[in-house]
Design a protein around this motif. Sequence first.
Motif, PDB file in Angstrom:
ATOM      1  N   CYS A 253       0.881  -1.175   0.000  1.00 50.47           N
ATOM      2  CA  CYS A 253       0.000   0.000   0.000  1.00 50.47           C
ATOM      3  C   CYS A 253       0.919   1.225   0.000  1.00 50.47           C
ATOM      4  O   CYS A 253       1.458   1.584   1.044  1.00 50.47           O
ATOM      5  N   ASP A 255       0.531   4.434  -0.257  1.00 46.81           N
ATOM      6  CA  ASP A 255       0.171   5.672   0.441  1.00 46.81           C
ATOM      7  C   ASP A 255      -0.748   5.356   1.630  1.00 46.81           C
ATOM      8  O   ASP A 255      -1.807   4.741   1.455  1.00 46.81           O
ATOM      9  N   ASP A 258      -4.429   5.778   1.432  1.00 45.48           N
ATOM     10  CA  ASP A 258      -5.176   4.867   0.547  1.00 45.48           C
ATOM     11  C   ASP A 258      -5.528   3.552   1.237  1.00 45.48           C
ATOM     12  O   ASP A 258      -6.208   2.704   0.649  1.00 45.48           O
ATOM     13  N   HIS A 259      -5.029   3.369   2.454  1.00 44.17           N
ATOM     14  CA  HIS A 259      -5.290   2.082   3.125  1.00 44.17           C
ATOM     15  C   HIS A 259      -6.789   1.930   3.411  1.00 44.17           C
ATOM     16  O   HIS A 259      -7.421   2.870   3.898  1.00 44.17           O
ATOM     17  N   PRO A 260      -7.354   0.754   3.121  1.00 44.80           N
ATOM     18  CA  PRO A 260      -8.815   0.606   3.238  1.00 44.80           C
ATOM     19  C   PRO A 260      -9.343   0.353   4.648  1.00 44.80           C
ATOM     20  O   PRO A 260     -10.536   0.087   4.811  1.00 44.80           O
TER      21      PRO A 260
END
Length: 335
Positions: A253, A255, A258-260
Amino acid sequence: MSSRSSPFIISLPKAELHLHLEGAIDPETLLELWHRHGRHGSPSEVEQLYRYADFNGFLMAFKAITEHLQTSEDYELVTYRLAEKLKAENVLHAEVYVSVGVCLWRKQEFDVIFEALERGRERGQRDFGVSLLWIFDAVRQFGVDAARNVFELAARYRDRHVVGIGIGGDEQKAPAELFRDAYAYAADQGLRLTAHAGETAGPESIWGALNLRAERIGHGLTAYQDPELVEELATRQIPMEICITSNLRTGCCPDLLDHPVRRYFDQGLMVTLNTDDPAMFRTSLSHEYQLARESFTFTDEHLRELARNSFEASFLPAEKKLNFLNLFDATAVRP
Ligand SMILES: [Zn+2]
């Protein structure tokens, strides 16, 4: 680690479900192992081993560190140190991956290693009150037969704190489907099932893990790409072993934002926070909670829920799980 964890986070009783024994060996302990084996070296030389640029580099670094575990006493020491570290984080229970696949590949005498792991676990429980269970981890790219050997050992030691099995490593080279029979065998032996999935491969790899009847998903970073899959994970409340810092450091990942993790939580998935390889990723479980609060606006009430999930999603036998949950409800401060 960027910031100090809040007293609330430290005080939360926590369990950790995705934690590799070998990835928890800190540089100081590794230097101690070097000295044990008559090897001279400086702290900066040891630090070199903990450097890598991407996921493959990380796998190589993990292997290089593991190679310094030579005697059974080494395994006992790193297990004991792990329990000590967990205690400092108020982690009451951990389900610890042991790379049994790597032990077998190195042609180590695993029975001797296992006795040492158990000595470390028992001493850790006695001195720090930390509960540990083992998950035997196979390496995907070593193939199906190697995985089956790992699972047979797990079955042999099932009555001695080995609770389950998993697969890790390179998802691209060895998809979950290959391990269908081996997983069916492990389930028949009464072992619990987890699998690293959707870390370096897309959602199809997570579907693959679900088809193996995996009860938890290690990482699941790419699940968000498939709404149907997210719905399935939410409906079935499949626990997600989320490891935020790990995903950043390996580049899986790129950035942080951007991690979900937050998306999954809001979509009703059962999220747990974990360190994966705390020494290699320079993190701690409290730091992961802190990161969730600072970067993803989880409130303390949310963090309390995540900590409770970590016990709920554990592979503890029903009665022990209930004891931990009761203890949690009685002692976890309400924010
Ligand atoms: Zn892992």
